[in-house]
Motif scaffolding. Structure first.
Motif, PDB file in Angstrom:
ATOM      1  N   THR A 194      12.428   1.195   0.702  1.00 42.51           N
ATOM      2  CA  THR A 194      11.356   0.247   0.415  1.00 42.51           C
ATOM      3  C   THR A 194      10.096   1.013   0.046  1.00 42.51           C
ATOM      4  O   THR A 194       9.705   1.953   0.752  1.00 42.51           O
ATOM      5  CB  THR A 194      11.074  -0.651   1.622  1.00 42.51           C
ATOM      6  OG1 THR A 194      12.287  -1.317   2.000  1.00 42.51           O
ATOM      7  CG2 THR A 194      10.025  -1.699   1.298  1.00 42.51           C
ATOM      8  N   LEU A 195       9.472   0.612  -1.047  1.00 42.54           N
ATOM      9  CA  LEU A 195       8.287   1.290  -1.566  1.00 42.54           C
ATOM     10  C   LEU A 195       7.089   0.352  -1.561  1.00 42.54           C
ATOM     11  O   LEU A 195       7.176  -0.784  -2.050  1.00 42.54           O
ATOM     12  CB  LEU A 195       8.537   1.763  -3.007  1.00 42.54           C
ATOM     13  CG  LEU A 195       9.723   2.698  -3.251  1.00 42.54           C
ATOM     14  CD1 LEU A 195       9.867   2.960  -4.746  1.00 42.54           C
ATOM     15  CD2 LEU A 195       9.543   4.007  -2.494  1.00 42.54           C
ATOM     16  N   GLN A 196       5.983   0.848  -1.041  1.00 42.57           N
ATOM     17  CA  GLN A 196       4.715   0.110  -1.105  1.00 42.57           C
ATOM     18  C   GLN A 196       3.937   0.599  -2.310  1.00 42.57           C
ATOM     19  O   GLN A 196       3.725   1.810  -2.471  1.00 42.57           O
ATOM     20  CB  GLN A 196       3.901   0.325   0.166  1.00 42.57           C
ATOM     21  CG  GLN A 196       2.594  -0.459   0.197  1.00 42.57           C
ATOM     22  CD  GLN A 196       2.831  -1.963   0.231  1.00 42.57           C
ATOM     23  OE1 GLN A 196       3.581  -2.457   1.059  1.00 42.57           O
ATOM     24  NE2 GLN A 196       2.199  -2.681  -0.680  1.00 42.57           N
ATOM     25  N   LEU A 197       3.485  -0.324  -3.156  1.00 37.96           N
ATOM     26  CA  LEU A 197       2.732   0.032  -4.357  1.00 37.96           C
ATOM     27  C   LEU A 197       1.238  -0.010  -4.063  1.00 37.96           C
ATOM     28  O   LEU A 197       0.794  -0.615  -3.080  1.00 37.96           O
ATOM     29  CB  LEU A 197       3.084  -0.925  -5.496  1.00 37.96           C
ATOM     30  CG  LEU A 197       4.581  -1.079  -5.796  1.00 37.96           C
ATOM     31  CD1 LEU A 197       4.783  -1.979  -6.997  1.00 37.96           C
ATOM     32  CD2 LEU A 197       5.241   0.266  -6.016  1.00 37.96           C
ATOM     33  N   THR A 234       7.936   3.107   2.722  1.00 35.97           N
ATOM     34  CA  THR A 234       7.588   2.385   3.951  1.00 35.97           C
ATOM     35  C   THR A 234       8.767   2.298   4.912  1.00 35.97           C
ATOM     36  O   THR A 234       8.577   2.362   6.128  1.00 35.97           O
ATOM     37  CB  THR A 234       7.072   0.975   3.637  1.00 35.97           C
ATOM     38  OG1 THR A 234       8.057   0.274   2.865  1.00 35.97           O
ATOM     39  CG2 THR A 234       5.775   1.047   2.856  1.00 35.97           C
ATOM     40  N   SER A 279       3.862   5.539  -5.349  1.00 37.48           N
ATOM     41  CA  SER A 279       4.316   4.585  -4.341  1.00 37.48           C
ATOM     42  C   SER A 279       4.496   5.327  -3.026  1.00 37.48           C
ATOM     43  O   SER A 279       4.672   6.546  -3.008  1.00 37.48           O
ATOM     44  CB  SER A 279       5.629   3.930  -4.770  1.00 37.48           C
ATOM     45  OG  SER A 279       6.668   4.904  -4.858  1.00 37.48           O
ATOM     46  N   ARG A 280       4.468   4.582  -1.941  1.00 41.79           N
ATOM     47  CA  ARG A 280       4.624   5.175  -0.619  1.00 41.79           C
ATOM     48  C   ARG A 280       5.900   4.611   0.026  1.00 41.79           C
ATOM     49  O   ARG A 280       6.117   3.399   0.026  1.00 41.79           O
ATOM     50  CB  ARG A 280       3.421   4.867   0.258  1.00 41.79           C
ATOM     51  CG  ARG A 280       3.451   5.592   1.620  1.00 41.79           C
ATOM     52  CD  ARG A 280       2.264   5.185   2.486  1.00 41.79           C
ATOM     53  NE  ARG A 280       0.993   5.514   1.862  1.00 41.79           N
ATOM     54  CZ  ARG A 280       0.413   6.712   1.945  1.00 41.79           C
ATOM     55  NH1 ARG A 280       1.003   7.697   2.610  1.00 41.79           N
ATOM     56  NH2 ARG A 280      -0.752   6.928   1.362  1.00 41.79           N
ATOM     57  N   GLU A 298       9.312   8.193   6.122  1.00 49.36           N
ATOM     58  CA  GLU A 298       8.298   7.176   5.865  1.00 49.36           C
ATOM     59  C   GLU A 298       6.941   7.825   5.576  1.00 49.36           C
ATOM     60  O   GLU A 298       6.619   8.867   6.129  1.00 49.36           O
ATOM     61  CB  GLU A 298       8.186   6.231   7.069  1.00 49.36           C
ATOM     62  CG  GLU A 298       9.428   5.383   7.274  1.00 49.36           C
ATOM     63  CD  GLU A 298       9.317   4.463   8.463  1.00 49.36           C
ATOM     64  OE1 GLU A 298       8.224   4.407   9.071  1.00 49.36           O
ATOM     65  OE2 GLU A 298      10.317   3.792   8.794  1.00 49.36           O
ATOM     66  N   GLY A 331       5.453  -8.076  -3.459  1.00 46.08           N
ATOM     67  CA  GLY A 331       5.170  -7.118  -2.402  1.00 46.08           C
ATOM     68  C   GLY A 331       5.883  -5.808  -2.637  1.00 46.08           C
ATOM     69  O   GLY A 331       5.983  -5.340  -3.781  1.00 46.08           O
ATOM     70  N   PRO A 332       6.396  -5.193  -1.574  1.00 43.91           N
ATOM     71  CA  PRO A 332       7.098  -3.917  -1.720  1.00 43.91           C
ATOM     72  C   PRO A 332       8.328  -4.062  -2.625  1.00 43.91           C
ATOM     73  O   PRO A 332       8.926  -5.140  -2.724  1.00 43.91           O
ATOM     74  CB  PRO A 332       7.508  -3.577  -0.277  1.00 43.91           C
ATOM     75  CG  PRO A 332       6.571  -4.355   0.587  1.00 43.91           C
ATOM     76  CD  PRO A 332       6.285  -5.606  -0.164  1.00 43.91           C
ATOM     77  N   SER A 375      14.677  -6.228  -5.418  1.00 45.24           N
ATOM     78  CA  SER A 375      13.785  -7.308  -4.986  1.00 45.24           C
ATOM     79  C   SER A 375      13.329  -8.090  -6.213  1.00 45.24           C
ATOM     80  O   SER A 375      13.114  -7.521  -7.285  1.00 45.24           O
ATOM     81  CB  SER A 375      12.582  -6.745  -4.237  1.00 45.24           C
ATOM     82  OG  SER A 375      12.065  -5.598  -4.903  1.00 45.24           O
ATOM     83  N   THR A 393      12.185  -2.870  -3.329  1.00 46.67           N
ATOM     84  CA  THR A 393      13.324  -2.288  -2.622  1.00 46.67           C
ATOM     85  C   THR A 393      14.367  -1.795  -3.617  1.00 46.67           C
ATOM     86  O   THR A 393      14.560  -2.388  -4.677  1.00 46.67           O
ATOM     87  CB  THR A 393      13.975  -3.289  -1.656  1.00 46.67           C
ATOM     88  OG1 THR A 393      14.474  -4.410  -2.396  1.00 46.67           O
ATOM     89  CG2 THR A 393      12.987  -3.765  -0.612  1.00 46.67           C
TER      90      THR A 393
END
Length: 341
Positions: free
Chosen positions: A121-124, A108, A105-106, A184, A160-161, A154, A163
């Protein structure tokens, strides 16, 4: 050596290697034994050994007192089989519906919402979706092989992302990084979804949500899931903190109370200072529930936060308010400091 484990009353069976815990073997086999921390601290996985013998790894005595162990009870997250076993445990329907995966994960966003709380917050990956139940958690896989667990704040319907609400523990291997050097676009690996703490959708009983500190995170996911599902079940959220800033999303909770006719919110502060000018409820958060709802016999309770709060709530709700033992669902947040004790 491989042993056979039979679960009563379901009759489900699975194999367990001599060097793996009973819980790990059950998860691998898709058998839904209840669990939370997976490290012998919360007691969620406690069950009875009907026949056979087990060996326990290190665990907290409050999770399995010596008298309970002598009576045949076991913490399956830290017990290994010495023989074939027959165990007695209440299985959790739906806990193994979604595959447990390791994913990158990235980062964000990093938003500090209280002096000691960060919303991460993580973007998958675009090619993968993490399917989970509101209330479950993930484990970050750190470079030294250690793991750190955090509940998802979340709702799964967001798609989506993801949290997370992370409280800073000075000296903490992971939280020091979150509050100092993390930035980030950093890449983090995790495994999930994990845990059997999630809303039981097959009931229409009124729901009491009980949180201390960042125990609010999985309860936020549960509320948002119920909103998404257009649930009409009555919900009352009791959120406790030492000082008002510990209720770091108080505004969101008050907005829910204003917008949702079935939702009520009760903030409770235990150690307000004069400069806080606190005018609301004071004391222990679980005692506020007892004062408002002396009869919990027709409710479900979902409690998340410090182990002392969770333990006190279960003991008092069952003994004094008539809550059925099986309608108390909990996720006690345990830290490395808790385990060291």
């Amino acid at each position: 050596m491989t042993f056979q484990v039979t679960v009563q009353p379901s009759g489900h069976q699975f194999s367990c290697e001599a060097d793996e815990t009973i819980l790990s073997a059950a998860i691998r086999a898709g058998v839904g034994l209840p669990y939370g921390c997976k490290n012998g601290a919360c007691g969620s996985c406690k069950g009875k050994v009907v026949s056979g013998s087990v060996q326990h790894k290190a665990h907290q005595q409050r999770a399995l007192p010596p008298e309970e162990e002598a009576a045949g009870y076991s913490l399956f997250c830290c017990a290994t089989a010495s023989t074939d076993l027959v165990i007695e445990a209440r299985e959790v329907a739906g806990s193994s519906d979604y595959p447990i995966k390791k994913m990158p994960s990235r980062v964000t966003t990093l938003e500090k919402v209280a002096p000691d709380v960060m919303v991460l917050t993580l973007q998958l990956p675009a090619s993968e979706r993490l399917r989970y139940r509101a209330g479950q958690y993930i484990e970050f896989l750190l470079r030294d092989g250690k793991r750190r667990s955090y509940s998802m704040a979340s709702a799964p319907e967001d798609g989506g992302p993801v949290t997370l609400h992370i409280r800073h523990l000075p000296g903490g291997l992971f939280t020091d990084q979150v509050f100092t050097t993390m930035k980030e676009r950093d890449i983090l690996r995790f495994e999930g979804p994990l845990g059997t703490f999630f809303l039981r959708d097959d009931s229409d009983k009124p729901v009491v949500l009980l949180a201390s500190g960042t125990g609010f995170a999985p309860l936020k996911a549960i509320v948002e899931h119920m909103i998404s599902e257009k649930s009409t079940r009555p919900i009352t959220l009791y959120w406790g903190g030492r000082r008002p800033h510990d209720l770091y999303m108080d505004g969101l909770c008050r907005q829910w109370a204003a917008d949702l006719p079935q939702f009520s919110y009760v903030p409770v502060i235990s150690n307000a200072l004069p400069e806080d000018q606190w005018q609301g409820r004071s004391g222990f958060v679980h005692q506020a529930v007892m004062a408002d709802l002396p009869d919990l016999s027709q409710h479900q309770v979902y409690a998340c936060g410090a182990p002392v709060m969770v333990d006190s709530a279960k003991r008092d709700f069952v003994a004094q308010c008539g809550l059925p033992d099986e309608e108390f669902y909990a996720d006690a947040f345990t830290t490395e400091a808790d385990l060291a004790k």
